[in-house]
Design an enzyme around this catalytic site. Structure first.
Site, PDB file in Angstrom:
ATOM      1  N   GLU A  91      -1.962  -1.203  -3.590  1.00 33.83           N
ATOM      2  CA  GLU A  91      -3.107  -0.489  -3.044  1.00 33.83           C
ATOM      3  C   GLU A  91      -2.795   0.999  -3.011  1.00 33.83           C
ATOM      4  OE1 GLU A  91      -4.610  -3.997   0.041  1.00 33.83           O
ATOM      5  OE2 GLU A  91      -3.465  -2.260   0.798  1.00 33.83           O
ATOM      6  N   HIS A 132       0.857  -1.187   0.000  1.00 29.21           N
ATOM      7  CA  HIS A 132       0.000   0.000   0.000  1.00 29.21           C
ATOM      8  C   HIS A 132       0.890   1.232   0.000  1.00 29.21           C
ATOM      9  CE1 HIS A 132      -3.666   2.218   1.992  1.00 29.21           C
ATOM     10  NE2 HIS A 132      -3.173   2.863   0.951  1.00 29.21           N
ATOM     11  N   HIS A 140      -8.779  -7.742   4.937  1.00 31.76           N
ATOM     12  CA  HIS A 140      -8.778  -6.788   6.048  1.00 31.76           C
ATOM     13  C   HIS A 140      -9.171  -7.484   7.345  1.00 31.76           C
ATOM     14  CE1 HIS A 140      -8.057  -2.688   7.304  1.00 31.76           C
ATOM     15  NE2 HIS A 140      -9.004  -2.860   8.214  1.00 31.76           N
TER      16      HIS A 140
END
Length: 261
Positions: free
Chosen positions: A69, A42, A213
């Site tokens: 991400e 990310h 997640h």
């Protein structure tokens, strides 16, 4: 079931002391040899863990596909287009958050998302949207002509943790989930059902389905059993276990839990 290993938390350990060790790049070969099918990172606007040079080196040197991400910030998207990862997963960002708190607001950002997706596609980058498991959002995602959606499993994971771990007795207890066990069990059942329903709808519409997640060694099998989900992206729990078992064994253990017999 495909496994994308998010290696952000290796960079979190590095940034804790503002030095150059551990290097996330060192994880690439271990991830591949241990059975991972994808590397996930990310690149946040605040660069709190992965930095531009990390992303560049990882994408250039990884023999596994890299799922990057990122937010829909125009400066970030320009960087992503230059880096050319295999896939870009668009996620919401809030500078004050500890981690991503929910799915994208597809309806409120539809036009901007369309422009961002068109730009990524023009640069031959596959696109995924990180979304909450809701039918309306699935349908809007289909309209945006992305290849993938990634269902946000954070709510499910929080309920599970409050029900089956000691989280409720710690200073990290989730206040809105301080409920009776029967109430938590009802909420957990509804959460799983919604993920199942959303996965089926997405698959029916021709979208590839990932999830992630808050997934860990305790809760992951409930999600990996959903046949429409093709891929799980998991980071913190794998890196946390690797402190005690080593990264290779941590990945092998997760692969064993999510394998489809």
């Amino acid at each position: 079931m495909l496994l994308g290993v998010n290696i952000d938390h290796i960079a979190v350990l590095r940034e804790a002391r503002k030095i150059n060790d551990p290097n996330p790049l060192d994880a690439l070969s271990i991830c591949k040899l241990s059975g991972a099918e994808q590397i996930t990172i990310h690149l946040r606007e605040d660069r709190r863990h992965i930095h531009d040079n990390d992303a560049k080196a990882i994408i250039e040197q990884s023999s596994l596909p890299v799922n990057l991400e990122c937010s829909i910030n125009s400066d970030i998207i320009d960087i992503v287009c230059k880096l050319k990862p295999s896939r870009a997963t668009l996620v919401p960002e809030n500078r004050n958050e500890v981690t991503t708190e929910g799915g994208l607001d597809i309806k409120g950002n539809f036009e901007k998302l369309q422009k961002v997706i068109d730009k990524l596609h023009a640069n031959e980058i596959e696109v995924s949207l990180f979304i909450d498991p809701k039918d309306e959002i699935i349908e809007l995602s289909k309209e945006l002509e992305v290849e993938w959606i990634e269902l946000h499993t954070g709510t499910f994971a929080n309920i599970y943790a409050m029900l089956y771990s000691n989280l409720a007795s710690t200073h990290h207890s989730i206040k809105e989930l301080e409920l009776s066990k029967s109430e938590l069990k009802t909420k957990l059942s509804k959460s799983i059902k919604q993920i199942e329903t959303s996965s089926k709808l997405a698959k029916k519409l021709g979208l590839k389905v990932a999830a992630g997640h808050g997934l860990n060694y305790q809760n992951v099998t409930l999600i990996s059993k959903i046949p429409e989900i093709e891929e799980l992206n998991i980071g913190q729990s794998i890196i946390a276990r690797s402190v005690f078992t080593g990264l290779k064994q941590a990945i092998i253990d997760m692969k064993e839990l999510i394998k489809n017999d």
